[in-house]
Enzyme design. Sequence first.
Site, short mmCIF file in Angstrom:
data_model
loop_
_atom_site.label_atom_id
_atom_site.label_comp_id
_atom_site.label_asym_id
_atom_site.label_seq_id
_atom_site.Cartn_x
_atom_site.Cartn_y
_atom_site.Cartn_z
N ARG A 46 -2.54 -12.55 1.55
CA ARG A 46 -3.92 -12.11 1.30
C ARG A 46 -4.33 -12.36 0.55
NH1 ARG A 46 -7.88 -7.97 3.76
NH2 ARG A 46 -8.62 -9.91 3.41
N TYR A 68 0.80 -1.22 -0.35
CA TYR A 68 -0.17 -0.31 -0.56
C TYR A 68 0.55 1.10 -0.15
CZ TYR A 68 -4.87 -2.66 0.72
OH TYR A 68 -5.01 -3.96 0.35
N HIS A 79 -7.18 -8.15 -4.03
CA HIS A 79 -8.47 -7.08 -3.63
C HIS A 79 -8.69 -5.95 -3.39
CE1 HIS A 79 -6.58 -7.58 0.49
NE2 HIS A 79 -6.81 -6.21 0.39
N HIS A 111 -10.18 -2.54 -1.60
CA HIS A 111 -11.43 -2.08 -0.40
C HIS A 111 -12.05 -0.91 -0.84
CE1 HIS A 111 -8.57 -3.91 2.82
NE2 HIS A 111 -7.52 -3.45 2.04
N TYR A 129 -0.79 -10.33 -1.50
CA TYR A 129 0.21 -9.76 -1.17
C TYR A 129 0.82 -9.96 0.40
CZ TYR A 129 -3.08 -6.80 1.70
OH TYR A 129 -4.36 -6.49 1.98
C1 BEZ Z 1 -5.99 -5.45 4.16
O1 BEZ Z 1 -4.83 -4.73 3.92
O2 BEZ Z 1 -6.79 -6.31 3.75
C2 BEZ Z 1 -5.29 -6.15 5.67
C3 BEZ Z 1 -3.54 -6.35 5.75
C4 BEZ Z 1 -3.73 -6.67 7.30
C5 BEZ Z 1 -4.33 -7.57 7.66
C6 BEZ Z 1 -5.61 -7.15 7.35
C7 BEZ Z 1 -6.34 -7.18 6.34
FE FE Z 2 -6.02 -5.09 1.68
#
Ligand code: BEZ
Ligand code: FE
Length: 303
Positions: free
Chosen positions: A214, A157, A217, A219, A193
Amino acid sequence: MPQFDDTELTAAVIRSFEETPDPRVKFLMEELVKSLHDFVRKTDLTFDEWGAAIDFLTRTGQKCSSTRQEFILLSDVLGVSMLVDAVNHRDRDGATETTVLGPFYVGEHKPTAHGADISADLPGERMFVQGRVTDLKGKPLAGVPVDVWHADDDGFYDSQKPSYETQGSSSRARFITDADGRFFFRTILPCSYPIPTDGPVGEMILQVRRHPMRPAHVHFLVDAPGYEPLITHVFIEGDKYLDSDVVFGVKNDLIARVEKRTDPVMPDGKPAAAPWHLMRYDFRMKPGKGTAPKPMMAATEDA
Ligand code: BEZ
Ligand code: FE
């Protein structure tokens, strides 16, 4: 001088909360102590294990800064964040499913024009995103702020990069829905990531042989007056981590087919320089109230 065996001790601690004026605080304290004491009894926790837990929590706190919240990460990887989400969103009534906010939400932005490229300076495969915000009956909701943010082609990010302070944000923006509830923008295709693994939470993940990934995606935070704030992601179909998200955040309804396109123009009629991807997702808002969350870092200061 009272002396307690291990069960009487629990009752004594619970009695110590008797004068708590706020009944909800009293209830939460009682239940917390019951669960903690049960854990110690069930596991016959040793002094070394208790010490290791204290050390782990101490290091978790020490890792927190104005740009990092290691306790939320801990809550995420233990499934607590998704459980809090689940018990607070039991009846969706057809509204879009919710998921974790995550640590990379930095708060509101000035509205960005529809169609803007929010990742213009970043390498990556290009993606056009279009969405629509409606009520549960499909009535469009106009003038609604939609915050979006996602990781770049390397899985970071903007707020994780040293350049953030000087160069400002990328791959994040706020759009305001038009009269038909629609918004659209250009960006890059995000990739899967790892969550940050250079702290105690990462150590724990590796110790129990879990991966830190993860699935890819974007957000979304949609905050329409008269409706519950919607905190969600749209996941990309086919990602290899959809079944094993380290924070347990995936829900089937949030997975979108992101189509590869070769049309020379994008849906807003403007030219496409190279093959591109199309993400489409519509958001159904549930009537209600609530306050959109503040960024997780807001309450934390560097030590
Ligand atoms: C996220 O950015 O989606 C995320 C990253 C770490 C923990 C939970 C969500
Ligand atoms: Fe995220």
